[in-house]
Design an enzyme around this catalytic site. Structure first.
Site, mmCIF file in Angstrom:
data_model
loop_
_atom_site.group_PDB
_atom_site.id
_atom_site.type_symbol
_atom_site.label_atom_id
_atom_site.label_comp_id
_atom_site.label_asym_id
_atom_site.label_seq_id
_atom_site.Cartn_x
_atom_site.Cartn_y
_atom_site.Cartn_z
ATOM 1 N N ARG A 34 0.238 3.883 -2.887
ATOM 2 C CA ARG A 34 0.028 5.134 -2.423
ATOM 3 C C ARG A 34 1.046 6.655 -3.452
ATOM 4 O O ARG A 34 0.107 7.599 -4.027
ATOM 5 C CB ARG A 34 0.037 5.711 -1.248
ATOM 6 C CG ARG A 34 -1.433 4.900 -0.011
ATOM 7 C CD ARG A 34 -0.557 5.051 1.594
ATOM 8 N NE ARG A 34 -1.709 4.281 2.110
ATOM 9 C CZ ARG A 34 -1.988 3.167 3.255
ATOM 10 N NH1 ARG A 34 -0.805 3.242 4.102
ATOM 11 N NH2 ARG A 34 -2.768 2.938 3.591
ATOM 12 N N LEU A 91 0.627 -1.545 0.292
ATOM 13 C CA LEU A 91 0.460 -0.062 -0.118
ATOM 14 C C LEU A 91 0.733 0.871 0.376
ATOM 15 O O LEU A 91 0.741 2.188 -0.670
ATOM 16 C CB LEU A 91 -0.588 0.689 0.940
ATOM 17 C CG LEU A 91 -2.067 -1.020 0.783
ATOM 18 C CD1 LEU A 91 -2.582 -0.709 2.748
ATOM 19 C CD2 LEU A 91 -3.238 -0.478 -0.366
ATOM 20 N N TYR A 134 -9.399 4.032 -3.569
ATOM 21 C CA TYR A 134 -8.002 3.328 -3.514
ATOM 22 C C TYR A 134 -6.712 3.361 -2.706
ATOM 23 O O TYR A 134 -6.611 4.402 -2.659
ATOM 24 C CB TYR A 134 -7.063 3.711 -4.655
ATOM 25 C CG TYR A 134 -7.673 2.946 -6.062
ATOM 26 C CD1 TYR A 134 -8.765 1.719 -6.134
ATOM 27 C CD2 TYR A 134 -7.853 3.620 -8.029
ATOM 28 C CE1 TYR A 134 -9.448 1.311 -7.170
ATOM 29 C CE2 TYR A 134 -7.487 2.631 -8.456
ATOM 30 C CZ TYR A 134 -8.292 1.424 -8.794
ATOM 31 O OH TYR A 134 -8.828 1.724 -9.657
ATOM 32 N N GLU A 135 -5.715 2.467 -2.225
ATOM 33 C CA GLU A 135 -4.581 2.368 -1.678
ATOM 34 C C GLU A 135 -5.303 3.025 0.316
ATOM 35 O O GLU A 135 -4.705 3.586 0.342
ATOM 36 C CB GLU A 135 -3.467 2.999 -1.864
ATOM 37 C CG GLU A 135 -3.794 2.279 -3.812
ATOM 38 C CD GLU A 135 -3.207 1.650 -4.233
ATOM 39 O OE1 GLU A 135 -2.606 0.228 -2.792
ATOM 40 O OE2 GLU A 135 -2.960 0.649 -5.129
ATOM 41 N N GLY A 136 -6.316 2.589 0.411
ATOM 42 C CA GLY A 136 -6.757 2.725 1.565
ATOM 43 C C GLY A 136 -7.571 4.790 1.417
ATOM 44 O O GLY A 136 -6.775 4.798 1.186
#
Length: 601
Positions: free
Chosen positions: A270, A266, A408-410
């Site tokens: 990011r 992640l 996305y990605e958290g």
């Protein structure tokens, strides 16, 4: 100071307590000849293979996505970050950011397919796999012979990634793990050859990663393609595992190591997601400028109207700032990777630690640039007017594709809280000295302020002085909050988000100013006139955001004399000596954009 020592001094999160010399930051103007050639190659590929087919991407042509991805593999774009011994190009982190940047701008469908494959599909095996695993899978993934996907999210496990229910059970003969469970929102599922799957062994605290080949005869089934707001030709399906047998040698890293793999993947995702939003902004700005110059109302091109000029200027400012911050952080990561390798770390160890060191900056960039891209596409629609709302014009698709980037990605909410949380943890470990600067700011609040007029004769010197003061705002708010709540600070999410917005605006504003100062030194003030205006304009807007978020934060935990003292300090730290002419700055920027008829920086 040697290069090695200088690099050692640069640690993730330290920007909030240290001054950075403009000569030490990397900017897009610093691209090597090799990187410029790579950029041109990617741009040519996008203009030939993607742009002419945008209608097909909007009509859910998954086969076209696979075809374009395979061609990208043949061009070497899928293997930029992969070491040469596994048939990759073995280029540095900045180059991997550059390719991700320019291949992602024309459609979110390819941006997603590319990011899912090269990032979370390929890199976990490259960084965590055994030598046998890497030799077996990575060359095929690097060349586009095979495609990868990443199975983490489940119906009950989203932001809480470690709560997945998918199970892995060792078979009686000890040769396989039997996986049962359901994964959802799996990008590239419809055409991938191999999954990175996360499952839990027995009652382990943490999940474990597995490399699973996509074989329908081995208990793997898929749901239909999801109907989504955007990224229409990105294959997105649920994946079901029913007694799927995976050889024991396909465990990725060790038992219970899956959560660590997921979190590090992640971090990479990011900062790459920020890169993936950059050329998308450039293209939207260019399209919006073309339209504004051509569209006439009241016998005048709308590009001459102040309301439109304001939009074009702000879109350009955010794109410039996003570029500045993204490549600044990318080079810091690359420097850290090189340092680790010089100290004897393997490529995988160095890459993981290099990105992990700047996890705070990765979260900052993910939030800032994804939100700027959404704002850019939204203003693009507004500039097009009624035509912008039509699917026949490019803005509608750009807006829909941009929306997923904030999830996305958290989610951006998660990343906001992570940025401050990670900084506090770094401070507790002694990696970033927050305590002493925060105490110094506390003492400054009770001291008599200086009434001397600073020397602002150098370009952007007043702006850098303002950045220093804005850093004091963060230290004042965050320092007091940590002192008041201690470890329980993480329970105060709204306060964390307010503090995070302050942190984000400081990093983004400082990055733009440092880039512009560096370029002034190698060109001239006149040649950087518009870049100076963009840096000044962004900082002014950032100071207003910081003032509002700081007031919100202070009012949430301070009362009486303490609150009054902090609010007085806030006023002092956000006050300009010479307030810039905001309208004039916007006009300077808009003139450059409309005359070039594109994003020109």
């Amino acid at each position: 100071m040697s290069t090695e020592n200088k690099i050692e001094m640069i640690r993730g999160g330290q920007f909030i307590v240290k001054e950075t010399n403009p000569s030490e930051v990397f900017t897009p103007e610093d691209f090597s000849d090799e990187q410029k050639m790579m950029r041109e190659s990617v741009q040519e590929f996008v203009d030939k293979e993607i742009v002419p087919n945008k209608d097909r991407f909007e009509k859910k042509d998954y086969a076209l996505t696979e075809e374009v991805m395979r061609k990208a593999g043949e061009m070497g774009f899928l293997g930029v970050a992969v070491p040469e011994e596994y048939d990759g190009l073995g280029m540095g982190f900045v180059s991997t950011m550059l390719v991700c940047d320019y291949i992602s701008g024309a459609t979110g469908s390819i941006a997603t397919a590319f990011g899912a494959h090269t990032g979370i599909g390929t890199m976990p095996i490259t960084l965590y796999g055994t030598e046998e695993q890497k030799k077996k899978y990575v060359p095929k993934l690097a060349t586009g012979e095979w495609f990868g996907a990443y199975c983490l999210t489940e119906p009950g496990a989203g932001s809480d990634a470690n709560s997945g229910k998918t199970k892995a059970e060792l078979t009686a003969d000890g040769k396989h793990y039997k996986i049962n469970g359901q994964k959802m929102w799996i990008s590239n599922a419809g055409f991938c050859n191999v999954f990175v799957v996360f499952a839990r062994l027995e009652d382990d605290k943490n999940i474990t990663g597995f490399i699973v080949e996509n074989d329908p005869s081995n208990g793997i089934t898929m749901g239909e393609e999801e109907h989504k707001l955007g990224i229409h030709s990105s294959s997105t399906r649920q994946v079901f595992f029913n007694d799927c047998l995976v050889p024991v040698e396909n465990m990725l890293a060790g038992r219970g190591e899956g959560f660590k793999i997921a979190m590090n993947a992640l971090n990479v995702g990011r900062i790459k997601l920020a890169a993936a939003c950059l050329d998308a902004q450039r293209r939207v700005i260019t399209l919006a400028t073309n339209y504004a110059n051509e569209r006439e109302q009241f016998k005048t091109p709308i590009a001459k109207f102040g309301a439109i000029r304001k939009k074009l200027a702000e879109m350009a400012v955010n794109a410039y700032v996003g570029e500045s911050a993204s490549y600044r952080a990318a080079k810091d990561v690359e420097n850290r990777i090189h340092l680790r390798q010089e100290e004897g770390a393997t490529f995988a160890e160095a890459e993981l630690k290099g990105v992990e060191e700047f996890a705070i900056e990765c979260s900052i960039l993910k939030v800032a640039v994804s939100e700027d891209m959404q704002a850019c596409s939204d203003e693009g629609i507004q500039i097009y007017g009624g035509m912008g709302f039509s699917a026949d014009a490019p803005m509608e698709a750009a807006w829909r594709d941009a929306r997923i980037s904030r999830i996305y990605e958290g989610t951006n909410e998660i990343n906001r809280m992570l940025a401050v949380g990670m900084l506090v943890k770094k401070a507790m470990k002694g990696h970033v000295n927050l305590l002493e600067p925060a105490m110094a700011v506390g003492n400054e609040l009770t001291s008599i302020p200086s009434f001397e007029t600073p020397d602002f004769s150098e370009p952007l010197s007043e702006e850098m002085d303002m950045v220093k003061k804005l850093k004091k705002v963060f230290l004042m708010v965050a320092g007091s909050a940590v002192q008041k709540f201690g470890p329980a600070l993480e329970e105060h999410q709204q306060l964390l988000i307010a503090a995070s917005d302050i942190l984000i605006e400081i990093y983004m504003a400082e990055s733009a100013i440092l880039r512009t100062q560096k370029n002034i030194a190698r060109t001239s003030v006149e040649e950087q006139k518009e870049q100076i205006a963009m840096s000044q304009y962004y900082l002014y807007q950032a100071s207003k955001i910081i003032q509002a978020r700081a007031e919100e934060g202070i009012s949430s935990f301070a009362e009486g004399d303490e609150q009054r003292m902090m609010l007085m300090g806030l006023k002092r730290f956000t006050k300009y000596t010479n307030l810039p002419n905001i309208v004039a700055l916007r006009d300077t920027i808009a003139d450059k954009v409309t005359e070039a008829n594109k994003y020109p920086f």
